[in-house]
Scaffold this motif. Structure first.
Motif, PDB file in Angstrom:
ATOM      1  N   ARG A 346     -72.545  54.831  -0.180  1.00 38.35           N
ATOM      2  CA  ARG A 346     -72.536  53.408   0.123  1.00 38.35           C
ATOM      3  C   ARG A 346     -73.834  53.020   0.841  1.00 38.35           C
ATOM      4  O   ARG A 346     -74.278  53.698   1.766  1.00 38.35           O
ATOM      5  N   GLU A 347     -74.398  51.898   0.414  1.00 32.80           N
ATOM      6  CA  GLU A 347     -75.697  51.483   0.934  1.00 32.80           C
ATOM      7  C   GLU A 347     -75.675  51.282   2.443  1.00 32.80           C
ATOM      8  O   GLU A 347     -76.631  51.631   3.141  1.00 32.80           O
ATOM      9  N   GLN A 348     -74.591  50.711   2.968  1.00 33.39           N
ATOM     10  CA  GLN A 348     -74.544  50.405   4.393  1.00 33.39           C
ATOM     11  C   GLN A 348     -74.527  51.666   5.263  1.00 33.39           C
ATOM     12  O   GLN A 348     -74.815  51.606   6.457  1.00 33.39           O
ATOM     13  N   PHE A 349     -74.201  52.826   4.655  1.00 36.68           N
ATOM     14  CA  PHE A 349     -74.141  54.059   5.431  1.00 36.68           C
ATOM     15  C   PHE A 349     -75.383  54.932   5.267  1.00 36.68           C
ATOM     16  O   PHE A 349     -75.419  56.054   5.770  1.00 36.68           O
ATOM     17  N   VAL A 465     -66.886  47.057   5.614  1.00 36.01           N
ATOM     18  CA  VAL A 465     -66.384  48.409   5.342  1.00 36.01           C
ATOM     19  C   VAL A 465     -64.909  48.314   5.001  1.00 36.01           C
ATOM     20  O   VAL A 465     -64.160  47.535   5.601  1.00 36.01           O
ATOM     21  N   THR A 466     -64.499  49.097   4.012  1.00 36.23           N
ATOM     22  CA  THR A 466     -63.098  49.176   3.618  1.00 36.23           C
ATOM     23  C   THR A 466     -62.617  50.610   3.808  1.00 36.23           C
ATOM     24  O   THR A 466     -63.244  51.556   3.322  1.00 36.23           O
ATOM     25  N   PHE A 467     -61.544  50.749   4.531  1.00 39.99           N
ATOM     26  CA  PHE A 467     -60.954  52.044   4.849  1.00 39.99           C
ATOM     27  C   PHE A 467     -59.758  52.237   3.914  1.00 39.99           C
ATOM     28  O   PHE A 467     -58.754  51.547   4.023  1.00 39.99           O
ATOM     29  N   LEU A 468     -59.860  53.175   2.974  1.00 45.20           N
ATOM     30  CA  LEU A 468     -58.763  53.472   2.057  1.00 45.20           C
ATOM     31  C   LEU A 468     -57.731  54.335   2.766  1.00 45.20           C
ATOM     32  O   LEU A 468     -58.059  55.396   3.309  1.00 45.20           O
ATOM     33  N   PHE A 469     -56.461  53.895   2.724  1.00 45.44           N
ATOM     34  CA  PHE A 469     -55.423  54.577   3.505  1.00 45.44           C
ATOM     35  C   PHE A 469     -54.176  54.772   2.658  1.00 45.44           C
ATOM     36  O   PHE A 469     -53.738  53.856   1.955  1.00 45.44           O
ATOM     37  N   ASN A 470     -53.616  55.960   2.735  1.00 47.27           N
ATOM     38  CA  ASN A 470     -52.393  56.301   1.990  1.00 47.27           C
ATOM     39  C   ASN A 470     -51.185  55.735   2.723  1.00 47.27           C
ATOM     40  O   ASN A 470     -50.872  56.152   3.842  1.00 47.27           O
ATOM     41  N   SER A 471     -50.482  54.787   2.102  1.00 46.21           N
ATOM     42  CA  SER A 471     -49.362  54.123   2.764  1.00 46.21           C
ATOM     43  C   SER A 471     -48.199  55.062   3.034  1.00 46.21           C
ATOM     44  O   SER A 471     -47.309  54.745   3.833  1.00 46.21           O
ATOM     45  N   ALA A 472     -48.168  56.232   2.371  1.00 49.44           N
ATOM     46  CA  ALA A 472     -47.085  57.187   2.611  1.00 49.44           C
ATOM     47  C   ALA A 472     -47.295  57.976   3.894  1.00 49.44           C
ATOM     48  O   ALA A 472     -46.394  58.696   4.325  1.00 49.44           O
ATOM     49  N   ALA A 473     -48.460  57.856   4.522  1.00 49.30           N
ATOM     50  CA  ALA A 473     -48.749  58.624   5.728  1.00 49.30           C
ATOM     51  C   ALA A 473     -47.839  58.194   6.871  1.00 49.30           C
ATOM     52  O   ALA A 473     -47.359  57.061   6.929  1.00 49.30           O
ATOM     53  N   GLU A 474     -47.643  59.113   7.784  1.00 46.43           N
ATOM     54  CA  GLU A 474     -46.712  58.845   8.889  1.00 46.43           C
ATOM     55  C   GLU A 474     -47.202  57.708   9.796  1.00 46.43           C
ATOM     56  O   GLU A 474     -48.386  57.397   9.848  1.00 46.43           O
ATOM     57  N   GLY A 475     -46.245  57.139  10.537  1.00 43.83           N
ATOM     58  CA  GLY A 475     -46.493  55.913  11.295  1.00 43.83           C
ATOM     59  C   GLY A 475     -47.541  56.019  12.368  1.00 43.83           C
ATOM     60  O   GLY A 475     -48.330  55.090  12.565  1.00 43.83           O
ATOM     61  N   THR A 476     -47.589  57.134  13.094  1.00 44.26           N
ATOM     62  CA  THR A 476     -48.558  57.260  14.172  1.00 44.26           C
ATOM     63  C   THR A 476     -49.976  57.231  13.637  1.00 44.26           C
ATOM     64  O   THR A 476     -50.866  56.613  14.226  1.00 44.26           O
ATOM     65  N   GLU A 482     -55.314  51.673  12.586  1.00 44.56           N
ATOM     66  CA  GLU A 482     -55.330  50.222  12.799  1.00 44.56           C
ATOM     67  C   GLU A 482     -56.062  49.882  14.092  1.00 44.56           C
ATOM     68  O   GLU A 482     -56.841  48.922  14.150  1.00 44.56           O
ATOM     69  N   ASN A 483     -55.823  50.670  15.138  1.00 43.35           N
ATOM     70  CA  ASN A 483     -56.521  50.424  16.403  1.00 43.35           C
ATOM     71  C   ASN A 483     -58.008  50.729  16.286  1.00 43.35           C
ATOM     72  O   ASN A 483     -58.844  50.018  16.856  1.00 43.35           O
ATOM     73  N   PHE A 484     -58.339  51.775  15.561  1.00 40.76           N
ATOM     74  CA  PHE A 484     -59.749  52.088  15.303  1.00 40.76           C
ATOM     75  C   PHE A 484     -60.432  50.920  14.593  1.00 40.76           C
ATOM     76  O   PHE A 484     -61.533  50.492  14.980  1.00 40.76           O
ATOM     77  N   MET A 485     -59.785  50.383  13.582  1.00 42.90           N
ATOM     78  CA  MET A 485     -60.390  49.287  12.823  1.00 42.90           C
ATOM     79  C   MET A 485     -60.496  48.018  13.656  1.00 42.90           C
ATOM     80  O   MET A 485     -61.421  47.214  13.462  1.00 42.90           O
ATOM     81  N   ASN A 486     -59.596  47.808  14.580  1.00 43.77           N
ATOM     82  CA  ASN A 486     -59.722  46.658  15.488  1.00 43.77           C
ATOM     83  C   ASN A 486     -61.009  46.760  16.300  1.00 43.77           C
ATOM     84  O   ASN A 486     -61.710  45.756  16.513  1.00 43.77           O
ATOM     85  N   ASN A 487     -61.331  47.958  16.744  1.00 41.96           N
ATOM     86  CA  ASN A 487     -62.574  48.151  17.486  1.00 41.96           C
ATOM     87  C   ASN A 487     -63.796  47.969  16.596  1.00 41.96           C
ATOM     88  O   ASN A 487     -64.840  47.483  17.043  1.00 41.96           O
ATOM     89  N   VAL A 488     -63.691  48.373  15.325  1.00 43.40           N
ATOM     90  CA  VAL A 488     -64.796  48.167  14.395  1.00 43.40           C
ATOM     91  C   VAL A 488     -65.049  46.669  14.218  1.00 43.40           C
ATOM     92  O   VAL A 488     -66.193  46.199  14.208  1.00 43.40           O
ATOM     93  N   ARG A 489     -63.978  45.894  14.070  1.00 41.73           N
ATOM     94  CA  ARG A 489     -64.122  44.440  13.901  1.00 41.73           C
ATOM     95  C   ARG A 489     -64.755  43.803  15.128  1.00 41.73           C
ATOM     96  O   ARG A 489     -65.492  42.806  15.018  1.00 41.73           O
ATOM     97  N   ALA A 490     -64.485  44.372  16.301  1.00 39.96           N
ATOM     98  CA  ALA A 490     -65.051  43.811  17.545  1.00 39.96           C
ATOM     99  C   ALA A 490     -66.573  43.915  17.572  1.00 39.96           C
ATOM    100  O   ALA A 490     -67.225  43.238  18.373  1.00 39.96           O
ATOM    101  N   ALA A 495     -64.142  44.501   8.580  1.00 34.88           N
ATOM    102  CA  ALA A 495     -63.493  45.789   8.328  1.00 34.88           C
ATOM    103  C   ALA A 495     -62.067  45.582   7.830  1.00 34.88           C
ATOM    104  O   ALA A 495     -61.302  44.826   8.426  1.00 34.88           O
ATOM    105  N   THR A 496     -61.715  46.277   6.750  1.00 32.49           N
ATOM    106  CA  THR A 496     -60.391  46.157   6.144  1.00 32.49           C
ATOM    107  C   THR A 496     -59.745  47.529   6.038  1.00 32.49           C
ATOM    108  O   THR A 496     -60.366  48.482   5.539  1.00 32.49           O
TER     109      THR A 496
END
Length: 639
Positions: A346-349, A465-476, A482-490, A495-496
């Motif tokens: 990815r160009e941005q990286f 940036v888009t973070f691909l995430f497996n929805s079957a992964a456990e809740g924690t 999600e908290n990591f991405m909140n900091n990225v948006r800050a 960030a999605t």
């Protein structure tokens, strides 16, 4: 003496001399051949440096229970879906353990090395012995004539050659590209003898175990069915292993059964292993459903990865009354290098400063204390907590190696300590000090903040940036990201966190269709050709084992030094340098690790104590206690 007679005598003497020289030449050649034959190593097993823990007359591996009873069932959960029983193709999503029925020339285990108490030692399975010269220019495997596929047909050298070529022609591109360079030719000598030739000018590391570890398929079955290795299919070819497919219920269940006619049951490499009659896999859409099913007794063994569940979820009655055992068992392997991986294409990286800035959004200390109950440590290394872990500034043989690589090595790598993860304030999710540092890095990289708070480059393109995430992964895990991405948006980054189902996730991951992904690399304790497949440049563009697409001349050069090391000390220095270089390249945000196995199981299983260093081995060398199992059924704990 007449001139004629003198000539006859001289001719006779010359003939005798010639004959003597011929015999001397023959004798010399015979002696040379004998020495060459004496130099050839013939062994029941293989390790690169020649030391084998188990002698030729060993009866079983030291860690197994040779008297372990056979019988019963072990069952576990798998998240997501599957639509294929061919694990060797990029097409489809292969069912878990769908390679369980296939054996190779050298020993292997189910989800574990065999043996699991020593590193990088291999013993004959389909092969009863092997021979090779000190140069390792070739290897000959002598196969066990009694080996049989599950359909009763013999396993021959023709099947081995067919399987080797099938992987080269129809296997994963990264595998085919790497192996075809290393193994230019192979030939069948007779029905139970096969020889592999290795290319000149390449490292001899991992060559013999590479060809000795190829799964062996039935050539007859492939010829008769016309099946391909690169297709998605539910049909499976007969294997020669201890287990075979019993039933397949797509997206719900797979059951494997022990072959009662397994040809190799009494081999020393198998004594005390393959103890369960059945291995059952239950599929679930997500971990919440899977955990509830475990509590209800729908499956019997659970390896826990969710710290919240481990800390608070195992307080149900069956744990309290002892019907379910909850234990922490020692793990002697280096932790898997798991983390948030950057797609370097990815160009941005392309600018390392952008990657460093985004990494500062991850607050391990707050995450561990607030979401993970303080149960984890922060991983820094690709060889964490082993002697190969780079620490401090390089010195000794490692420093000499790095200095010998010249301009490939950044000057700071020679004098500064190995890169370690940043620290963060555990009291709050957003560490303002780290946020300010990230902002400076992004500014320096040319991503300025606009009046709308969004970062853009000189062309006006927003930083996304888009973070691909497996929805079957456990809740924690979901909460952590999600908290990591909140900091990225800050930071002003768009960030999605894109959550997709397991099937779509698999397809997009294979196509490297992501900016960020939660993924892993393999830890290493020794040199081998797998280093090139995982970290090397040649297959970086398409290797499934290199999710970042890392392509670094520095890493390539260090891998080459590791592969051509002549002593164990040289190899270890090179691998320490490799760990240092991988951390310097910064293609992954390291997250957490656990130095123990967290397991819960219905108390009908036993395991060796102590466990071997390199495997938990629940499917491989644990065993079933029929009396305890009957007590659980009588109490209604199991369905």
């Amino acid at each position: 003496m007449t001139k004629a007679r003198a000539m006859v005598v001289r001719t006779a003497h010359q003939s005798v001399l010639k004959l003597a020289l011929i015999w001397l030449s023959v004798a010399f050649l015979a002696a040379t051949m004998a020495r060459a034959e004496d130099d050839v190593i013939v062994s029941h097993g293989y390790s690169f440096y020649g030391d084998l823990t188990y002698a030729e007359d060993f009866t079983h591996f030291n860690y197994v229970n040779p008297d372990a009873p056979k019988g019963g069932e072990i069952s576990f959960a798998r998240l997501g879906t599957f639509d294929s029983m061919n694990p060797y193709s990029r097409k489809g999503r292969g069912g878990i353990l769908s390679n369980i029925m296939y054996e190779s020339l050298l020993s292997e285990g189910i989800g574990a090395p065999a043996p699991a108490d020593v590193y990088a030692e291999y013993y004959g399975l389909l092969a009863e012995r092997l021979e090779y010269p000190p140069s390792r220019d070739w290897v000959i495997f002598h196969m066990r004539p009694e080996a049989r596929f599950s359909d009763g047909t013999p396993v021959t050298a023709h099947d081995v050659l067919f399987s080797h070529n099938l992987f080269l022609e129809q296997g994963l591109p990264s595998y085919a590209a790497g192996v075809s360079r290393m193994v230019p030719n192979a030939e069948v000598i007779d029905d139970h003898t096969i020889k592999f030739y290795f290319a000149e000018g390449i490292s001899r590391r991992s060559l013999i175990e590479q060809v000795g570890g190829v799964p062996v398929f039935s050539k007859k079955w492939y010829d008769e069915t016309g099946s391909r290795l690169d297709e998605s299919r539910l049909e499976t070819s007969p294997g020669s292993g201890a287990y075979m497919v019993d039933t397949v219920n797509v997206n719900r269940r797979i059951v494997y059964k022990r072959n009662p006619d397994y040809w190799g049951a009494d081999l020393p490499v198998n004594v005390g292993r393959n103890n369960f009659d059945r291995i059952r896999v239950e599929y679930f859409a997500d971990d919440t459903a899977a955990f509830e099913a475990f509590k209800a007794g729908e499956y019997t063994f659970r390896s826990e990865g969710d710290s919240r569940k481990w800390a608070t979820g195992y307080n149900f009655p069956r744990v309290s009354n002892g019907q379910v055992a909850k234990v922490e068992l020692p793990d002697g392997t280096p932790p898997t290098p798991t983390g948030i991986v950057f797609n370097l294409a990815r160009e941005q990286f392309q600018d390392k400063r952008v990657r460093q800035a985004i990494a500062l959004a991850y607050n391990f200390e707050w995450t561990n204390e607030s979401l993970q109950y303080g149960l984890f440590s922060h991983r820094a290394s690709f060889t964490q907590d082993t002697p190969l872990m780079a620490e401090g500034a390089p010195e000794g043989m490692e420093l000499e190696l790095l200095q010998s690589l010249g301009d490939l090595v950044p000057p700071e790598m020679l004098t500064e300590p190995a890169l370690v993860p940043h620290t963060s304030n555990p009291a709050r999710l957003t560490d303002r000090r780290n946020l300010r540092q990230a902002m400076r890095l992004l500014d320096e990289a040319g991503w300025a903040v606009g009046s709308d708070g969004i970062r853009r480059n000189e062309a006006g393109t927003p930083l996304r940036v888009t973070f691909l995430f497996n929805s079957a992964a456990e809740g924690t895990l979901s909460a952590v990201m999600e908290n990591f991405m909140n900091n990225v948006r800050a930071m002003g980054i768009q960030a999605t966190l894109e959550k997709v189902d397991a099937a779509q996730y698999t397809l997009r991951e294979r196509d490297r269709d992501y900016d960020l992904v939660y993924d892993q690399y393999a830890a290493f304790l020794g040199a081998g050709a797998g280093l090139e497949q995982r970290f090397g440049s040649e297959e970086a563009e398409f290797s499934l084992f290199n999710p970042a697409g890392l392509a670094s001349p520095l890493v390539d050069a260090i891998i080459e030094r590791a592969l051509f090391a002549e002593t164990l000390e040289q190899e270890q220095a090179a691998l320490q340098a490799l760990d240092r270089a991988l951390r310097y390249e910064f293609f992954m945000i390291p997250v957490w690790y656990n130095d123990s196995y967290w397991v819960a199981y219905y108390d009908q299983y036993s395991y060796p104590d102590p466990l071997p260093a390199y495997a938990l081995g629940q499917l491989d060398f644990w065993w079933y206690d029929a009396e305890r199992a009957e007590a659980l059924r009588t109490a209604g704990a199991l369905r």
